[in-house]
Design a protein around this motif. Structure first.
Motif, mmCIF file in Angstrom:
data_model
loop_
_atom_site.group_PDB
_atom_site.id
_atom_site.type_symbol
_atom_site.label_atom_id
_atom_site.label_comp_id
_atom_site.label_asym_id
_atom_site.label_seq_id
_atom_site.Cartn_x
_atom_site.Cartn_y
_atom_site.Cartn_z
ATOM 1 N N ASP A 1 -3.846 3.106 5.581
ATOM 2 C CA ASP A 1 -4.855 3.506 4.584
ATOM 3 C C ASP A 1 -5.120 5.011 4.645
ATOM 4 O O ASP A 1 -5.236 5.681 3.620
ATOM 5 C CB ASP A 1 -6.181 2.761 4.820
ATOM 6 C CG ASP A 1 -6.116 1.311 4.334
ATOM 7 O OD1 ASP A 1 -5.174 0.982 3.596
ATOM 8 O OD2 ASP A 1 -7.002 0.516 4.718
ATOM 9 N N THR A 2 -5.239 5.544 5.872
ATOM 10 C CA THR A 2 -5.530 6.962 6.072
ATOM 11 C C THR A 2 -4.404 7.822 5.494
ATOM 12 O O THR A 2 -4.647 8.817 4.792
ATOM 13 C CB THR A 2 -5.739 7.269 7.567
ATOM 14 O OG1 THR A 2 -6.789 6.429 8.055
ATOM 15 C CG2 THR A 2 -6.129 8.715 7.810
ATOM 16 N N ILE A 3 -3.162 7.414 5.762
ATOM 17 C CA ILE A 3 -1.998 8.160 5.255
ATOM 18 C C ILE A 3 -1.938 8.085 3.729
ATOM 19 O O ILE A 3 -1.795 9.094 3.031
ATOM 20 C CB ILE A 3 -0.699 7.633 5.908
ATOM 21 C CG1 ILE A 3 -0.646 8.013 7.393
ATOM 22 C CG2 ILE A 3 0.539 8.158 5.178
ATOM 23 C CD1 ILE A 3 0.423 7.311 8.205
ATOM 24 N N LYS B 1 0.836 -1.207 0.000
ATOM 25 C CA LYS B 1 0.000 0.000 0.000
ATOM 26 C C LYS B 1 0.869 1.255 0.000
ATOM 27 O O LYS B 1 0.607 2.211 -0.733
ATOM 28 C CB LYS B 1 -0.916 0.013 1.232
ATOM 29 C CG LYS B 1 -2.046 -0.999 1.139
ATOM 30 C CD LYS B 1 -2.934 -0.960 2.375
ATOM 31 C CE LYS B 1 -4.034 -1.997 2.254
ATOM 32 N NZ LYS B 1 -5.321 -1.587 2.767
ATOM 33 N N ILE B 2 1.898 1.262 0.857
ATOM 34 C CA ILE B 2 2.747 2.446 0.981
ATOM 35 C C ILE B 2 3.569 2.667 -0.291
ATOM 36 O O ILE B 2 3.857 3.796 -0.673
ATOM 37 C CB ILE B 2 3.617 2.351 2.247
ATOM 38 C CG1 ILE B 2 2.715 2.599 3.466
ATOM 39 C CG2 ILE B 2 4.747 3.379 2.233
ATOM 40 C CD1 ILE B 2 3.258 2.215 4.773
ATOM 41 N N ALA B 3 3.888 1.579 -0.985
ATOM 42 C CA ALA B 3 4.660 1.684 -2.229
ATOM 43 C C ALA B 3 3.908 2.491 -3.301
ATOM 44 O O ALA B 3 4.520 2.970 -4.266
ATOM 45 C CB ALA B 3 4.993 0.293 -2.750
ATOM 46 N N LEU B 4 2.600 2.672 -3.132
ATOM 47 C CA LEU B 4 1.815 3.461 -4.099
ATOM 48 C C LEU B 4 2.181 4.949 -4.032
ATOM 49 O O LEU B 4 1.913 5.703 -4.953
ATOM 50 C CB LEU B 4 0.303 3.311 -3.825
ATOM 51 C CG LEU B 4 -0.270 1.897 -3.914
ATOM 52 C CD1 LEU B 4 -1.702 1.857 -3.408
ATOM 53 C CD2 LEU B 4 -0.201 1.372 -5.356
ATOM 54 N N ILE B 5 2.770 5.371 -2.916
ATOM 55 C CA ILE B 5 3.162 6.784 -2.760
ATOM 56 C C ILE B 5 4.676 6.886 -2.968
ATOM 57 O O ILE B 5 5.430 6.202 -2.274
ATOM 58 C CB ILE B 5 2.807 7.296 -1.334
ATOM 59 C CG1 ILE B 5 1.338 7.065 -0.997
ATOM 60 C CG2 ILE B 5 3.188 8.776 -1.177
ATOM 61 C CD1 ILE B 5 0.333 7.812 -1.827
ATOM 62 N N THR C 1 -8.705 -3.297 17.019
ATOM 63 C CA THR C 1 -7.647 -4.283 17.295
ATOM 64 C C THR C 1 -6.331 -3.733 16.746
ATOM 65 O O THR C 1 -6.333 -2.799 15.928
ATOM 66 C CB THR C 1 -7.916 -5.636 16.600
ATOM 67 O OG1 THR C 1 -7.850 -5.423 15.167
ATOM 68 C CG2 THR C 1 -9.275 -6.211 16.964
ATOM 69 N N TYR C 2 -5.235 -4.343 17.172
ATOM 70 C CA TYR C 2 -3.925 -3.884 16.686
ATOM 71 C C TYR C 2 -3.836 -4.009 15.162
ATOM 72 O O TYR C 2 -3.396 -3.078 14.475
ATOM 73 C CB TYR C 2 -2.800 -4.684 17.366
ATOM 74 C CG TYR C 2 -1.449 -4.317 16.787
ATOM 75 C CD1 TYR C 2 -0.851 -3.108 17.110
ATOM 76 C CD2 TYR C 2 -0.799 -5.157 15.886
ATOM 77 C CE1 TYR C 2 0.375 -2.738 16.548
ATOM 78 C CE2 TYR C 2 0.422 -4.801 15.325
ATOM 79 C CZ TYR C 2 1.002 -3.592 15.662
ATOM 80 O OH TYR C 2 2.200 -3.225 15.093
ATOM 81 N N LEU C 3 -4.245 -5.156 14.616
ATOM 82 C CA LEU C 3 -4.144 -5.367 13.171
ATOM 83 C C LEU C 3 -4.956 -4.320 12.414
ATOM 84 O O LEU C 3 -4.504 -3.755 11.418
ATOM 85 C CB LEU C 3 -4.638 -6.774 12.790
ATOM 86 C CG LEU C 3 -3.832 -7.970 13.334
ATOM 87 C CD1 LEU C 3 -4.530 -9.283 13.004
ATOM 88 C CD2 LEU C 3 -2.405 -7.995 12.772
ATOM 89 N N LYS C 4 -6.162 -4.057 12.911
ATOM 90 C CA LYS C 4 -7.022 -3.068 12.233
ATOM 91 C C LYS C 4 -6.456 -1.661 12.384
ATOM 92 O O LYS C 4 -6.562 -0.840 11.471
ATOM 93 C CB LYS C 4 -8.452 -3.143 12.788
ATOM 94 C CG LYS C 4 -9.186 -4.379 12.264
ATOM 95 C CD LYS C 4 -10.632 -4.417 12.707
ATOM 96 C CE LYS C 4 -11.326 -5.606 12.033
ATOM 97 N NZ LYS C 4 -12.560 -5.966 12.728
ATOM 98 N N MET C 5 -5.867 -1.370 13.535
ATOM 99 C CA MET C 5 -5.272 -0.046 13.744
ATOM 100 C C MET C 5 -4.146 0.213 12.742
ATOM 101 O O MET C 5 -4.077 1.280 12.119
ATOM 102 C CB MET C 5 -4.720 0.078 15.168
ATOM 103 C CG MET C 5 -4.016 1.406 15.426
ATOM 104 S SD MET C 5 -3.102 1.456 17.000
ATOM 105 C CE MET C 5 -1.598 0.589 16.539
#
Length: 320
Positions: free
Chosen positions: A313-315, A202-206, A303-307
């Protein structure tokens, strides 16, 4: 029935009864804050009864323990805390509760980052500086807890260490269920690995040069390191610290000169400063990040995983 037979049958009944009671008894565990509450639940499963002190959306930096907390600790077999001086109020609470049980410092043995005393951008990978997190800062105000940044759960790699420490702690107080703890921990570590791969994608998209993020307090250095995101914060590593006017001016200047697109609020912080920074620049508020606490069960980060996924995702959505 002879007296001896009667005594034996009563003992048998008694044993049967007490082992049933033991089988039903869950291990009383106290966790210092919501992220650890979730991790202990994942490893402990049905064998643990957790009392979590700093609740969802709560700020552990400025927590004020209640008499009920001392009571919960006094009857706990295991207390799980982060360590790295994150819970400054915990030593006194353990002492006043006269706690004699076992303690787990979840962050024991992780790859730590040196604490930073200011918002001068040492919280991420930026420019071509060396990234040893040991830059000298010419600030005379120090907003740190201790030598190391305590927000180490924002690294999945670190949380795998947390999980092993929790597994060992539970096994020590409840060896009967050691196999379950080991199995639960191994399964959860698989989930963590899977999520890590997903988040990297996901982060690689930015593009790396565009991964610049402003948050209220410096809670994300470990995420910065793992995912090569450049975080800056007007406050130091504790929400107790006041950001100086100079710190705020520096951030505003940086947003303008580097064209930073988004600033973020946190679920535990006073966000007026971020709102002011947003008003004085063209940076929009990109959403709320969960830094030092999970959300309530119905929120986006229970939960930790969801956090972790929600934060990434938000970033990513704000920086696209």
């Amino acid at each position: 029935m002879s007296k001896a037979t009667f005594a034996v049958s009563m003992i048998a009944l008694g044993l049967g009864c007490s082992s049933a009671v033991i089988a039903d008894t869950k291990v009383p565990v106290v966790t210092s804050f919501s992220v650890l509450g979730d991790l202990v639940q994942q490893v402990g499963g049905d064998h643990v009864a957790i009392t979590n002190l700093v609740k969802a959306n709560g700020d552990a930096h400025v927590y004020n323990p209640a008499p009920l907390d001392a009571k919960a600790i006094a009857s706990a077999q295991l207390v799980v805390m982060n360590g790295l001086e994150f819970e400054g109020w915990m030593p006194r609470l353990l002492e006043s509760s006269n706690f004699k049980g076992n303690k787990v410092l979840a962050a024991d043995g992780i790859d730590t980052i040196k604490g930073h005393s200011c918002s001068c951008g040492g919280h991420g990978h930026h420019d071509d500086h060396d990234h040893d997190h040991d830059h000298d800062h010419d600030h005379d105000h120090d907003h740190d807890h201790g030598e190391f940044d305590p927000h180490s759960w924002h690294s999945i790699k670190n949380v795998k260490v947390y999980v092993k420490n929790i597994e060992q702690g539970l096994t020590k107080v409840d060896p009967t269920n050691a196999d379950d703890y080991q199995r639960n921990a191994a399964l959860y570590i698989q989930k963590l690995d899977k999520l890590d791969v997903k988040l990297h994608k996901k982060i690689a998209l930015i593009p790396e040069g565009k991964r610049k993020v402003i948050t209220p307090h410096a809670a994300f250095a470990y995420m910065a390191r793992d995912y090569k995101i450049d975080f800056h914060a007007p406050q130091g590593t504790s929400t107790e610290s006041e950001a100086s006017a100079g710190d705020v001016a520096k951030i505003i200047k940086q947003i303008r000169s580097e064209g930073i697109k988004a600033v973020f609020v946190e679920n535990i912080s006073d966000n007026r400063l971020i709102e002011q920074i947003s008003r004085e620049t063209d940076a929009k508020i990109g959403g709320q990040l969960y830094s030092d606490a999970l959300s309530e069960p119905t929120g986006p980060a229970p939960t930790y995983l969801k956090m972790m996924e929600y934060n990434v995702d938000t970033i990513v959505n704000a920086l696209k």
